[in-house]
Design a protein around this motif. Structure first.
Motif, PDB file in Angstrom:
ATOM      1  N   MET A 202      -7.518 -22.218  48.014  1.00 29.97           N
ATOM      2  CA  MET A 202      -8.506 -22.084  49.090  1.00 29.97           C
ATOM      3  C   MET A 202      -9.657 -23.064  48.915  1.00 29.97           C
TER       4      MET A 202
ATOM      5  N   ARG B  91      -8.621 -23.862  56.004  1.00 30.58           N
ATOM      6  CA  ARG B  91      -8.762 -22.453  55.631  1.00 30.58           C
ATOM      7  C   ARG B  91      -8.701 -21.550  56.857  1.00 30.58           C
TER       8      ARG B  91
ATOM      9  N   PRO C  58      -7.640 -13.520  56.248  1.00 26.65           N
ATOM     10  CA  PRO C  58      -8.696 -12.869  55.458  1.00 26.65           C
ATOM     11  C   PRO C  58      -8.124 -11.739  54.612  1.00 26.65           C
ATOM     12  N   ARG C  59      -8.611 -11.626  53.398  1.00 28.42           N
ATOM     13  CA  ARG C  59      -8.016 -10.689  52.439  1.00 28.42           C
ATOM     14  C   ARG C  59      -9.075 -10.015  51.587  1.00 28.42           C
TER      15      ARG C  59
ATOM     16  N   CYS D  61      -9.063  -8.081  47.979  1.00 21.04           N
ATOM     17  CA  CYS D  61      -8.279  -7.758  46.788  1.00 21.04           C
ATOM     18  C   CYS D  61      -8.928  -6.568  46.084  1.00 21.04           C
TER      19      CYS D  61
ATOM     20  N   VAL E 172     -16.494 -14.715  43.554  1.00 14.28           N
ATOM     21  CA  VAL E 172     -15.744 -14.905  44.799  1.00 14.28           C
ATOM     22  C   VAL E 172     -16.540 -14.427  46.009  1.00 14.28           C
ATOM     23  N   ASN E 173     -17.147 -13.254  45.901  1.00 11.27           N
ATOM     24  CA  ASN E 173     -17.813 -12.647  47.057  1.00 11.27           C
ATOM     25  C   ASN E 173     -19.037 -13.423  47.534  1.00 11.27           C
TER      26      ASN E 173
ATOM     27  N   ILE F 142     -15.583 -19.610  50.630  1.00 12.04           N
ATOM     28  CA  ILE F 142     -14.507 -18.638  50.887  1.00 12.04           C
ATOM     29  C   ILE F 142     -14.998 -17.204  50.994  1.00 12.04           C
TER      30      ILE F 142
ATOM     31  N   LEU G 151     -12.301 -14.042  51.625  1.00 12.19           N
ATOM     32  CA  LEU G 151     -11.760 -13.339  50.470  1.00 12.19           C
ATOM     33  C   LEU G 151     -12.835 -12.500  49.807  1.00 12.19           C
ATOM     34  N   LYS G 152     -12.523 -11.239  49.562  1.00  8.82           N
ATOM     35  CA  LYS G 152     -13.437 -10.345  48.855  1.00  8.82           C
ATOM     36  C   LYS G 152     -12.693  -9.671  47.711  1.00  8.82           C
TER      37      LYS G 152
ATOM     38  N   GLN H  18       2.434 -13.664  48.043  1.00 13.05           N
ATOM     39  CA  GLN H  18       1.249 -13.362  48.828  1.00 13.05           C
ATOM     40  C   GLN H  18       1.286 -14.081  50.175  1.00 13.05           C
TER      41      GLN H  18
ATOM     42  N   ASP I 218       0.901 -12.380  53.901  1.00 19.20           N
ATOM     43  CA  ASP I 218       0.109 -12.887  55.028  1.00 19.20           C
ATOM     44  C   ASP I 218       0.946 -12.959  56.304  1.00 19.20           C
TER      45      ASP I 218
END
Length: 228
Positions: free
Chosen positions: A1, A9, A15-16, A18, A45-46, A51, A55-56, A171, A175
């Motif tokens: 990413m 992107r 959007p994901r 985790c 990441v958050n 990104i 992505l969270k 993964q 998606d």
């Protein structure tokens, strides 16, 4: 990413969120390090400006079966443990499978121990990024338990590096399935319907019948006010 442009992107990434769950026993130092490792990664990441909207990472405290029933609409996993029975019950088409198979494990561990397996570029990049952004005590020892230090984790005992490319490919299939609402809904329903065989009621019943060899006790009639 991170290697993609903003346009790439937006066009190719679903959007994901985790979600990680687990518990660390009070004296299980390595497990505590792993929890800290995940939460540190989540902070990185958050809050990433590139990104963070796509992505969270969330760590769920006090994880148990009741929580899992709410969180898990479909399955992705290796062919290990309960996953074997889950896949049999819900069907191969409703299960996202990745990673090495059981008959391959011994040979793969031997190859790693002998230095014949090299880490893929994508996996090396992930490890490098995490090492720069996680402020965990004795990070090297934690990663060594996965990657090749002396002792229990020597030569990537759990084959994280070997399974990583397969995990990323899987993964991408997740998606694709998620973008097909009808297919995703069907998979979620089949996973829920097929989970009955892993219930504690069935397990205890079979233990009583096949292992403990005890018979069902029939209670005598009781007055209406005490009936359950």
């Amino acid at each position: 990413m991170k290697e993609m442009s903003p346009e790439e992107r937006k066009a190719s990434f679903t959007p994901r969120v985790c979600i990680f769950g687990g518990k660390a026993f009070a004296t299980y130092v390595q497990a505590k390090r792993i929890v800290k490792f995940i939460t540190d990664g989540g902070v990185t990441v958050n809050h990433d400006p590139d990104i963070g909207d796509l992505l969270k990472v969330v760590f769920v405290p006090d994880y148990n079966v009741s929580v899992a029933e709410v969180l898990i609409p479909s399955r992705i996993g290796t062919l290990d443990g309960a996953n074997v029975k889950i896949r049999q019950e819900v069907g191969e088409e409703s299960f996202f499978l990745f990673g090495a198979r059981a008959h391959e494990i011994a040979g793969l561990r031997k190859e790693r121990a002998e230095g014949k397996k090299k880490k893929k570029k994508d996996y090396r990049n992930v490890i490098q990024n995490w090492s720069m952004n996680c402020y965990i005590y004795n990070y090297e020892e934690l990663m060594g338990s996965l990657e090749g230090n002396e002792g229990y984790g020597r030569a990537d005992y759990f084959l994280v590096g070997k399974d990583f490319p397969s995990y990323i490919e899987c993964q991408e299939k997740v998606d694709e399935a998620y973008r097909d609402l009808k297919r995703w809904t069907k998979m979620s329903i089949l996973n829920t319907a097929g989970s009955y065989k892993l219930s504690s009621d069935r397990t205890i019943h079979e233990y009583a019948r096949d292992i403990w060899r005890i018979e069902l006790a029939v209670l005598p009639n009781v007055s209406r006010e005490y009936k359950l």
